[in-house]
Every structure is written in structure tokens, then in C-alpha cells.
Scaffold this active site. Structure first.
Site, mmCIF file in Angstrom:
data_model
loop_
_atom_site.group_PDB
_atom_site.id
_atom_site.type_symbol
_atom_site.label_atom_id
_atom_site.label_comp_id
_atom_site.label_asym_id
_atom_site.label_seq_id
_atom_site.Cartn_x
_atom_site.Cartn_y
_atom_site.Cartn_z
ATOM 1 N N LYS A 249 0.839 -1.214 0.000
ATOM 2 C CA LYS A 249 0.000 0.000 0.000
ATOM 3 C C LYS A 249 0.869 1.258 0.000
ATOM 4 O O LYS A 249 0.619 2.193 -0.750
ATOM 5 C CB LYS A 249 -0.906 0.017 1.252
ATOM 6 N N GLY B 94 2.956 -1.437 9.188
ATOM 7 C CA GLY B 94 4.348 -1.268 8.785
ATOM 8 C C GLY B 94 4.338 -0.972 7.301
ATOM 9 O O GLY B 94 4.045 -1.850 6.503
HETATM 10 P P1 GDP Z 1 2.082 -2.232 3.159
HETATM 11 O O1 GDP Z 1 1.950 -2.534 4.615
HETATM 12 O O2 GDP Z 1 0.889 -2.656 2.375
HETATM 13 O O3 GDP Z 1 2.464 -0.819 2.877
HETATM 14 O O4 GDP Z 1 3.270 -3.141 2.632
HETATM 15 P P2 GDP Z 1 4.698 -3.435 3.360
HETATM 16 O O5 GDP Z 1 5.533 -2.219 3.224
HETATM 17 O O6 GDP Z 1 4.482 -3.991 4.715
HETATM 18 O O7 GDP Z 1 5.226 -4.648 2.496
HETATM 19 C C1 GDP Z 1 5.400 -4.555 1.128
HETATM 20 C C2 GDP Z 1 6.880 -4.838 0.802
HETATM 21 O O8 GDP Z 1 7.008 -5.084 -0.586
HETATM 22 C C3 GDP Z 1 7.811 -3.683 1.098
HETATM 23 O O9 GDP Z 1 9.049 -4.179 1.485
HETATM 24 C C4 GDP Z 1 7.893 -2.945 -0.226
HETATM 25 O O10 GDP Z 1 9.114 -2.230 -0.393
HETATM 26 C C5 GDP Z 1 7.835 -4.096 -1.193
HETATM 27 N N1 GDP Z 1 7.181 -3.808 -2.483
HETATM 28 C C6 GDP Z 1 6.117 -3.021 -2.755
HETATM 29 N N2 GDP Z 1 5.757 -3.130 -4.044
HETATM 30 C C7 GDP Z 1 6.626 -4.012 -4.605
HETATM 31 C C8 GDP Z 1 6.758 -4.566 -5.919
HETATM 32 O O11 GDP Z 1 5.996 -4.286 -6.831
HETATM 33 N N3 GDP Z 1 7.778 -5.483 -6.096
HETATM 34 C C9 GDP Z 1 8.634 -5.830 -5.087
HETATM 35 N N4 GDP Z 1 9.589 -6.732 -5.348
HETATM 36 N N5 GDP Z 1 8.525 -5.323 -3.850
HETATM 37 C C10 GDP Z 1 7.535 -4.443 -3.622
HETATM 38 P P1 IMO Z 2 -0.127 -3.119 7.275
HETATM 39 O O1 IMO Z 2 -0.806 -1.774 7.349
HETATM 40 C C1 IMO Z 2 -0.331 -7.371 8.232
HETATM 41 C C2 IMO Z 2 -2.525 -8.441 11.899
HETATM 42 C C3 IMO Z 2 -1.751 -9.062 13.039
HETATM 43 C C4 IMO Z 2 -2.826 -9.963 13.625
HETATM 44 C C5 IMO Z 2 -4.086 -9.121 13.461
HETATM 45 C C6 IMO Z 2 -4.499 -8.342 14.702
HETATM 46 O O2 IMO Z 2 1.359 -3.039 7.317
HETATM 47 O O3 IMO Z 2 -0.665 -3.910 6.145
HETATM 48 P P2 IMO Z 2 -3.528 -6.160 15.874
HETATM 49 O O4 IMO Z 2 -2.193 -5.876 16.458
HETATM 50 O O5 IMO Z 2 -3.943 -5.237 14.793
HETATM 51 O O6 IMO Z 2 -4.607 -6.312 16.927
HETATM 52 O O7 IMO Z 2 -3.390 -7.640 15.220
HETATM 53 O O8 IMO Z 2 -3.830 -8.214 12.406
HETATM 54 N N1 IMO Z 2 -2.008 -7.133 11.415
HETATM 55 C C7 IMO Z 2 -1.361 -6.967 10.245
HETATM 56 N N2 IMO Z 2 -0.953 -7.865 9.323
HETATM 57 N N3 IMO Z 2 -0.130 -6.050 8.026
HETATM 58 C C8 IMO Z 2 -0.557 -5.130 8.929
HETATM 59 O O9 IMO Z 2 -0.517 -3.811 8.683
HETATM 60 C C9 IMO Z 2 -1.165 -5.586 10.123
HETATM 61 N N4 IMO Z 2 -1.677 -4.968 11.213
HETATM 62 C C10 IMO Z 2 -2.194 -5.926 11.980
HETATM 63 O O10 IMO Z 2 -0.638 -9.786 12.559
HETATM 64 O O11 IMO Z 2 -2.974 -11.115 12.825
HETATM 65 MG MG MG Z 3 2.896 -3.631 6.120
#
Ligand code: GDP
Ligand code: IMO
Ligand code: MG
Length: 426
Positions: A16, A40
Site C-alpha cells: 500500500k 508497517g
Molecule cells: P504495506 O503494509 O501494504 O504498505 O506493505 P509493506 O511495506 O508492509 O510490504 C510490502 C513490501 O514489498 C515492502 O518491502 C515494499 O518495499 C515491497 N514492495 C512493494 N511493491 C513491490 C513490488 O511491486 N515489487 C517488489 N519486489 N517489492 C515491492
Molecule cells: P499493514 O498496514 C499485516 C494483523 C496481526 C494480527 C491481526 C491483529 O502493514 O498492512 P492487531 O495488532 O492489529 O490487533 O493484530 O492483524 N495485522 C497486520 N498484518 N499487516 C498489517 O498492517 C497488520 N496490522 C495488523 O498480525 O494477525
Molecule cells: Mg505492512
């Protein structure tokens, strides 16, 4: 003027933040509307990698006003640690605005989260232990303390003292160690001083910005299937990440929203417990985790991997009114011979018409897969539609046909530029 919502369509970590960072270039405000530091969100710009928990992902652009909306639960120590880290890296957070209506997380919420997880034993949810559920519970029980309460310092100190003392009676009855009430009051009094310049009536701020022709991006954390109502209850978070939550959590009205972008990984991951129909185990699972670096940004936990699930994605289209989809991390599948996509569910020998309204049923479904050939070439350098190999385009095609929603962005790598933006009619 346009208001765009960005929402996760799976169980979180769909990428995202990267898409928000991409879209933020054309927006003046980026607003977090729910969740807290359980999120995160990773943004990669050149050699710099930023892992954000509370500060909206638009913060990296000087023209963006980042806003923490009323629907967020705010952990002040984490917020200030994050601001300090960003500022030490040259990213100014002066513009950050925090809603006076946002509820605060306190140390007792984290304790309660840990106690409730340990009481659940094997049925634990696998929360991030950040106190998110207990903080939202206090909000709904109408005993929460809000960011705006810090404005009257004496009253704030009294509120914190009363709440901490009450929680200590519960901890005492459970035989848990007690909080040092005076220490909590002093520390949070200090945080209140630091919060003051960021506090704002963000509801009116956003409406005024809209009236002045600004465009606003509403940043969802977590995702559709972690939604307290629409997710795999009880294995969910305690807020509404779905697009409807964007209105409640920002104060903008449903008719203000003009675009809803659903973020879907080209496969699926889940952290924590709960049903997962397309889940993979063994060598294939390890390969996806390794190539996709599927470890939690917040807790470091290994994410559970599985194939893309179009039954879930179709449901996400429904509950979020998606106008378009960003399909991320397609490059992670570069070297797979076969890419499987779940196109339907069967239960006890019959086909299910729709995503089931029961997590127990979801745990028992059998997936019907369509197998696609892999492309065996790196996608990372692709920048336009015609750069994508035919096999990759077939996957995009299948997603569009199955959901009836166009794929507007394709992620081909972690960096800001690593994407194909497609010409689509929304
Ligand atoms: P979010 O929580 O939805 O914002 O996603 P996270 O940041 O937790 O996890 C997504 C991970 O995938 C991060 O390490 C990004 O840098 C990485 N990422 C996002 N888009 C892409 C993509 O198109 N390709 C690859 N290889 N990595 C990506
Ligand atoms: P982003 O925004 C993935 C999951 C936790 C657990 C459940 C409830 O980075 O996509 P909580 O602490 O919210 O009460 O935990 O939700 N969880 C996530 N899993 N990405 C996240 O955020 C999450 N935030 C919470 O692992 O299963
Ligand atoms: Mg995340």
C-alpha cells in the site's frame, strides 16, 4: 476535487505504502484513517528505505500535508520516535497534523493486549501486541483519552492518573505487576507538550482543503480481510480498514470520495493466525517468502504465503467499491514455471457462489485453481504496458475479467519508479 482511498484487499502488506507514495505526488494531503502502529508501511526511494508505522506515507514529499485522522489510535512514544528518525534523515515532519479526536494508546493497552493473547492460548490471534484492540475497546466503551484532551494539561494529567489507577486495580486482581502511575503521568505530560504544535481540527482542515481545490489521499492500514466487520473474525484487527472506514476515520463524507484503489499482491500473505484458503507450505512457500522478503516490518515475523485468491478479491471489490486495482510484486513471480490463481471455492462437493460469511467455512473450502505459465524473465525494468511479457499480461487480464475492475498500476519492484502505470477507464 478528487479524494482517493487506498485500501488493502488481502491481509495486509500488499505494498500500500509504495502505491500511496506514487499517488501522493499529485495530492496535497495524505491522511491515515484507522489502525495505529500495528501498520508497517515501506517506501523505497533510491537507496533510502523508510519503514513507517504512524506517519502517513506521503510525508516524503515536501508539498504533502500528512494527517493522522480521527479514526487512528495514536501511540505517542512511537509517533515521536518515528518523527525523530525521519527528521534525522532530513525528512521534515513539521507539517504533520494529528486529529484532536484521535484516541491515544497508553502502556496499559499494551499490557492488556499481551494478557488477552496469553489467555487465548492456542487460539491466540497473533496480534502485534501494540495495544490496538484494547485502545479501540476503550474508545467504544467511552472511557478513552483523546489527543485533544492534552490541550487542558491539568485535566489531561487527572484523566491519565485516573485511568492508570483503575487499570492497576485490574492488574492487581490478575496478579500482574502494577504500572508506576506517577511515571506514566509525567511521561505523557511531556508527550502532550510535544504534541501541541501538531494538534488540529483535521475534519474542518480537510473540508477547507477540498473547498480550496485540493486533492486528498486517504491511506488505509491493514486490509479488507483484517477488517473488524468484514474480515476473518476473530482473526482480525479492531478497526475498519475497508473504504467505508475512510469516511468515519477522516470526517469526509461518502460523496466526497471519487476513487478507491484496491492494492493486491500478485500472490497473498498473512501474518498472525486465521484461515487462509490458498496457503502454501514447503519449498514453494519458502521460495515466495525468500524472493518477496516476506517478513513483517513491525514484528519481523515470517509472513504466511499463498497464491492470489480472486474469490477474496471479488469480495474486496464489493465491500470497498473499488474503482481500480494496483497489482503489486508481480516481479516476485519472475522465475516460477507455473503461477496458480484461485478462481473459485468448493465446499463438500459444491461450488460456492460467493465469499462465505463464516471464517469456519473459509477454513474448510477447497480452492479451484487456474494455472498460468510463468514468464521466466525479470520484470523490474518494465515501465510501460508493452514491456510486460504476454504471460504477465495474461495474469493481469484474468484479474480484470474475474473482478470486472481495471488494473491501473502493476508493481515490478520495491522502488518508487518500479511500476507500470496503465491507461485504464475507471
Ligand atoms: P504495506 O503494509 O501494504 O504498505 O506493505 P509493506 O511495506 O508492509 O510490504 C510490502 C513490501 O514489498 C515492502 O518491502 C515494499 O518495499 C515491497 N514492495 C512493494 N511493491 C513491490 C513490488 O511491486 N515489487 C517488489 N519486489 N517489492 C515491492
Ligand atoms: P499493514 O498496514 C499485516 C494483523 C496481526 C494480527 C491481526 C491483529 O502493514 O498492512 P492487531 O495488532 O492489529 O490487533 O493484530 O492483524 N495485522 C497486520 N498484518 N499487516 C498489517 O498492517 C497488520 N496490522 C495488523 O498480525 O494477525
Ligand atoms: Mg505492512
Amino acid at each position: 476535487m478528487p479524494v482517493t482511498v487506498v485500501v488493502g484487499t488481502q491481509w495486509g502488506d500488499e505494498g500500500k505504502a509504495k502505491v500511496i507514495d506514487l499517488l501522493a505526488a499529485d495530492h496535497s494531503h495524505v491522511v491515515r484513517y484507522q489502525g495505529g502502529h500495528n501498520a508497517g508501511h515501506t517506501v523505497v526511494v533510491g537507496s533510502q528505505r523508510y519503514a513507517l508505522q504512524l506517519v502517513p506515507s506521503g510525508v516524503l514529499y515536501p508539498h504533502v500535508t500528512p494527517v493522522i485522522g480521527n479514526g487512528v489510535v495514536v501511540d505517542l512514544p512511537t509517533l515521536f520516535a518515528e518523527i525523530d528518525t525521519l527528521q534525522s534523515r532530513g525528512v521534515s515532519c513539521e507539517r504533520l497534523r494529528v486529529s484532536t479526536l484521535a484516541h491515544l494508546i497508553f502502556p496499559w493497552h499494551q499490557r492488556q493486549d499481551a494478557i488477552s493473547e496469553s489467555l487465548r492460548g492456542d487460539a491466540r490471534i497473533g496480534t502485534t501486541l501494540k495495544g490496538i484492540g484494547p485502545a479501540y475497546a476503550d474508545k467504544v466503551r467511552r472511557i478513552g483519552v483523546r489527543a485533544g484532551d492534552t490541550r487542558d494539561r491539568e485535566r489531561f494529567r487527572t484523566l491519565v492518573k485516573e485511568r492508570a489507577t483503575q487499570e492497576n486495580t485490574v492488574f492487581a486482581s490478575l496478579g500482574e505487576p502494577l504500572l508506576d502511575v506517577d511515571d506514566v503521568v509525567e511521561r505523557y505530560d511531556g508527550f502532550a507538550t510535544r504534541l501541541a504544535p501538531h494538534l488540529a481540527d483535521t475534519v474542518n482542515l480537510l473540508h477547507d482543503a477540498l473547498a480550496n481545490g485540493s486533492s486528498i489521499l486517504l491511506e488505509g492500514a491493514q486490509a479488507t480481510f483484517l477488517d473488524i466487520d468484514h474480515g476473518t473474525y476473530p482473526f482480525v484487527t479492531s478497526s475498519n480498514p475497508t473504504a467505508g472506514g475512510a469516511c468515519a476515520g477522516s470526517g469526509l463524507g461518502p460523496r466526497d470520495i471519487t476513487r478507491v484503489v484496491g492494492i493486491a499482491k500478485a500472490y497473498t500473505t498473512r501474518v498472525g493466525s486465521g484461515p487462509f484458503p490458498t496457503e502454501l507450505h514447503g519449498e514453494l512457500a519458502d521460495r515466495i517468502v525468500e524472493v518477496g522478503h516476506e517478513f513483517g516490518t513491525v514484528t519481523g515475523r515470517r509472513r504466511r504465503p499463498g497464491w492470489l485468491d480472486l474469490v477474496m478479491l471479488r469480495h474486496a471489490v464489493r465491500v470497498n467499491s473499488l474503482t481500480d486495482i494496483a497489482l503489486t510484486k508481480l516481479d516476485v513471480l519472475d522465475d516460477f514455471d507455473t503461477i496458480r490463481v484461485c478462481v473459485g471455492y468448493r465446499l463438500d462437493g459444491r461450488t460456492l457462489d460467493a465469499y462465505p460469511d463464516d471464517a469456519e467455512v473459509l477454513a474448510r473450502v477447497e480452492c479451484v485453481y487456474e494455472d498460468l505459465a510463468g514468464w521466466h524473465q525479470p520484470l523490474r525494468a518494465c515501465r510501460k504496458e508493452s514491456d510486460l511479457p504476454t504471460e504477465a499480461r495474461k495474469l493481469i487480464d484474468l484479474v480484470e475479467r474475474s473482478t470486472g475492475v481495471p488494473v491501473s498500476v502493476v508493481g515490478v519492484g520495491p522502488e518508487r519508479e518500479d511500476c507500470v502505470v496503465r491507461e485504464v477507464t475507471r
